[in-house]
Design an enzyme around this catalytic site. Structure first.
Site, PDB file in Angstrom:
ATOM      1  N   GLY A  36       0.788  -1.241   0.000  1.00 16.01           N
ATOM      2  CA  GLY A  36       0.000   0.000   0.000  1.00 16.01           C
ATOM      3  C   GLY A  36       0.812   1.278   0.000  1.00 16.01           C
ATOM      4  O   GLY A  36       0.325   2.315   0.453  1.00 16.01           O
ATOM      5  N   SER A  37       2.030   1.254  -0.571  1.00 14.96           N
ATOM      6  CA  SER A  37       2.801   2.503  -0.571  1.00 14.96           C
ATOM      7  C   SER A  37       2.216   3.513  -1.568  1.00 14.96           C
ATOM      8  O   SER A  37       2.262   4.725  -1.325  1.00 14.96           O
ATOM      9  CB  SER A  37       4.283   2.244  -0.850  1.00 14.96           C
ATOM     10  OG  SER A  37       4.493   1.873  -2.178  1.00 14.96           O
ATOM     11  N   ARG A  89     -14.743 -15.265 -11.224  1.00 15.38           N
ATOM     12  CA  ARG A  89     -14.252 -13.890 -11.269  1.00 15.38           C
ATOM     13  C   ARG A  89     -15.388 -12.891 -11.446  1.00 15.38           C
ATOM     14  O   ARG A  89     -15.396 -11.825 -10.836  1.00 15.38           O
ATOM     15  CB  ARG A  89     -13.236 -13.744 -12.398  1.00 15.38           C
ATOM     16  CG  ARG A  89     -12.594 -12.372 -12.394  1.00 15.38           C
ATOM     17  CD  ARG A  89     -11.443 -12.302 -13.319  1.00 15.38           C
ATOM     18  NE  ARG A  89     -11.873 -12.152 -14.699  1.00 15.38           N
ATOM     19  CZ  ARG A  89     -11.056 -12.207 -15.742  1.00 15.38           C
ATOM     20  NH1 ARG A  89      -9.790 -12.449 -15.562  1.00 15.38           N
ATOM     21  NH2 ARG A  89     -11.509 -12.047 -16.967  1.00 15.38           N
ATOM     22  N   ASN A 131      -4.639   2.473 -13.257  1.00 16.52           N
ATOM     23  CA  ASN A 131      -3.687   1.518 -12.690  1.00 16.52           C
ATOM     24  C   ASN A 131      -2.284   2.109 -12.790  1.00 16.52           C
ATOM     25  O   ASN A 131      -1.982   2.871 -13.699  1.00 16.52           O
ATOM     26  CB  ASN A 131      -3.723   0.197 -13.461  1.00 16.52           C
ATOM     27  CG  ASN A 131      -2.798  -0.842 -12.866  1.00 16.52           C
ATOM     28  OD1 ASN A 131      -2.722  -0.995 -11.642  1.00 16.52           O
ATOM     29  ND2 ASN A 131      -2.068  -1.561 -13.708  1.00 16.52           N
ATOM     30  N   HIS A 133       1.692   0.947 -13.131  1.00 16.37           N
ATOM     31  CA  HIS A 133       2.484  -0.233 -13.501  1.00 16.37           C
ATOM     32  C   HIS A 133       3.964   0.151 -13.530  1.00 16.37           C
ATOM     33  O   HIS A 133       4.327   1.172 -14.138  1.00 16.37           O
ATOM     34  CB  HIS A 133       2.039  -0.765 -14.867  1.00 16.37           C
ATOM     35  CG  HIS A 133       2.792  -1.986 -15.270  1.00 16.37           C
ATOM     36  ND1 HIS A 133       2.494  -3.235 -14.768  1.00 16.37           N
ATOM     37  CD2 HIS A 133       3.866  -2.149 -16.084  1.00 16.37           C
ATOM     38  CE1 HIS A 133       3.346  -4.119 -15.275  1.00 16.37           C
ATOM     39  NE2 HIS A 133       4.186  -3.482 -16.070  1.00 16.37           N
ATOM     40  N   GLU A 198       6.590   6.307  -9.059  1.00 15.12           N
ATOM     41  CA  GLU A 198       5.181   5.898  -8.938  1.00 15.12           C
ATOM     42  C   GLU A 198       4.451   6.836  -7.986  1.00 15.12           C
ATOM     43  O   GLU A 198       3.356   7.326  -8.273  1.00 15.12           O
ATOM     44  CB  GLU A 198       5.074   4.463  -8.400  1.00 15.12           C
ATOM     45  CG  GLU A 198       5.633   3.401  -9.324  1.00 15.12           C
ATOM     46  CD  GLU A 198       5.372   1.996  -8.803  1.00 15.12           C
ATOM     47  OE1 GLU A 198       4.306   1.736  -8.218  1.00 15.12           O
ATOM     48  OE2 GLU A 198       6.255   1.131  -8.985  1.00 15.12           O
TER      49      GLU A 198
HETATM   50  C1  GRF Z   1       3.755  -1.170  -7.349  1.00 14.97           C
HETATM   51  O1  GRF Z   1       5.043  -1.378  -7.831  1.00 14.97           O
HETATM   52  C2  GRF Z   1       2.791  -0.983  -8.500  1.00 14.97           C
HETATM   53  O2  GRF Z   1       3.371  -0.347  -9.589  1.00 14.97           O
HETATM   54  C3  GRF Z   1       2.435  -2.394  -8.840  1.00 14.97           C
HETATM   55  O3  GRF Z   1       2.350  -3.063  -7.612  1.00 14.97           O
HETATM   56  C4  GRF Z   1       3.187  -2.403  -6.664  1.00 14.97           C
HETATM   57  C5  GRF Z   1       2.332  -2.053  -5.494  1.00 14.97           C
HETATM   58  O4  GRF Z   1       3.078  -1.495  -4.453  1.00 14.97           O
HETATM   59  N1  GRF Z   1       1.212  -2.449  -9.612  1.00 14.97           N
HETATM   60  P1  GRF Z   1       2.356  -0.792  -3.227  1.00 14.97           P
HETATM   61  O5  GRF Z   1       1.398  -1.839  -2.646  1.00 14.97           O
HETATM   62  O6  GRF Z   1       1.617   0.395  -3.752  1.00 14.97           O
HETATM   63  O7  GRF Z   1       3.438  -0.440  -2.281  1.00 14.97           O
END
Ligand code: GRF
Length: 225
Positions: A36-37, A89, A131, A133, A198
């Protein structure tokens, strides 16, 4: 309830399919599966006034996701909705949609959510799912993108925030940021530098979506600001 949120029209004379995004409801639903960062970066951006939004709910498919604690610590409703109790799903997707609609979520932010979303979810939030990535898409989609880039010997990788459609890591790109791959990088050191980016661009991409004025022409996302 959601009809009229997007103005969609097909251009005459064979032009691309155009979607125009007006300002949307600023209630966010953040879906997570782990640490959850990125969720924390969104929480911090809202708290600092850099992002005019309200996180209405955080949902994890795993009860042990550390991000649930981050949400609770910030006074945000944190919900575990496990995929395990559902027959397939589609049934799980519908349960997620119901939980998000109940909280009047206007924009869904996937932040390390490790489940594929099917048509019933994607169609419930047209052009309203983001999303993040950890690569420069379309390079290195799927799992462990930072390690893929490192193992391939890429000189540059980075981060992509994109709209979600039914294909994996494939929707129109909202923002990207490059991160150089250094000679002495390990997959972990590269991932750590990508993560910084990110956290920087995900809240910014959310702001762009919420402010509206953008459009999607074919695959191309064109920002209004
Ligand atoms: C991140 O690297 C994101 O890009 C990918 O999953 C990871 C999640 O990290 N989709 P966090 O849980 O947000 O720390």
């Amino acid at each position: 309830m959601r009809s009229g949120r997007l103005e969609q029209r097909r251009e005459t004379q064979g032009g691309p399919y155009v979607v125009k995004g007006p300002p949307v409801n600023r209630n966010l639903g953040v879906l997570i599966s782990g640490r959850g960062s990125n969720l924390q970066a969104i929480i911090d951006a809202v708290a600092a006034g850099r992002l005019d939004a309200r996180i209405a709910v955080v949902i994890s498919n795993r009860a042990d996701a550390a991000g649930l604690e981050r949400a609770r610590a910030a006074g945000i409703e944190a919900l575990c909705l496990s995929h395990k109790g559902h027959a397939n799903r589609d049934e799980y997707d519908r349960a997620l949609v119901a939980a998000l609609r109940q909280r009047r979520v206007g924009l869904v932010c996937l932040a390390g959510f490790m489940r594929l979303l099917g048509p019933s979810f994607v169609e419930a939030f047209p052009h309203a799912i983001l999303n993040v990535h950890p690569s420069l898409l379309p390079a290195f989609p799927g799992l462990d993108a930072q390690r893929q880039a490192w193992a391939h010997g890429a000189k540059v990788s980075g981060v992509t925030v994109h709209l979600v459609d039914c294909d994996l890591d494939a929707g129109p790109i909202v923002l990207q940021a490059p991160v150089p791959v250094l000679n002495d990088d390990t997959p972990e050191s590269l991932a750590a530098r990508i993560l910084v980016e990110e956290h920087r661009i995900y809240p910014e991409a959310i702001r762009i979506l919420l402010d509206g004025g953008w459009r999607v022409e074919g695959r191309r996302f064109i920002s209004g600001s």
